[in-house]
Design a protein around this motif. Structure first.
Motif: not given
Length: 153
Positions: A8-13
């Motif tokens: 899964a594409p990683d992110f920080t939100l």
């Protein structure tokens, strides 16, 4: 659009609970991401309430659930307060996560074309790979289908 069995594409939100959520830090638990067009619209409200009503069942299955839209944290906070939502909502104001997950699409309403979020849910397995994707979600019965898929992991 991410593919089944791929990372899964990683992110920080930023989250409505005041924290920042980094997907890669959640490995070890299934994660449900439900992308929705806008706070306080009929379908989005029903979907968010549905996930909130089933939050305990997702927790019992060791899964974390997050709603994601391009709305601001301020908008999310009002939406949560108005409908007593219990699932955290993540703000993707710049739209990079929506683009990474392939949910930012051209839409057509009453003959007018525009860009917006296509209601989509992504189930991420505990190992960080995509387990299932529900594109073009129809809200009735959807939360139950996602919960069943989480339990089947």
């Amino acid at each position: 659009m991410p593919e089944i069995s791929k990372p899964a594409p990683d992110f920080t939100l930023p989250s409505s609970d005041g924290s920042e959520v980094t997907l890669s830090a959640l490995k070890g638990n299934p994660v449900v991401l439900f992308f929705y067009p806008r706070d306080n619209t009929p379908g989005c409200t029903k979907e968010s309430i549905g996930f909130s009503e089933h939050r305990d069942a997702f927790v019992a299955a060791d899964a974390m659930v997050f709603g994601i839209s391009k709305d601001s944290l301020s908008s999310h906070e009002k939406f949560i307060a108005k409908h007593d939502l219990t699932v955290p909502l993540l703000s993707d104001e710049h739209g990079s996560v929506c683009e990474d997950y392939g949910v930012w699409k051209e839409k057509n309403m009453y003959g007018k074309k525009f860009l917006g979020i296509e209601r989509t849910t992504v189930l991420i397995a505990a190992d960080g790979t995509i387990a299932q994707i529900w594109p073009k979600v129809k809200v009735p019965g959807h939360v139950d289908a996602v919960l069943e898929a989480v339990r089947a992991l």
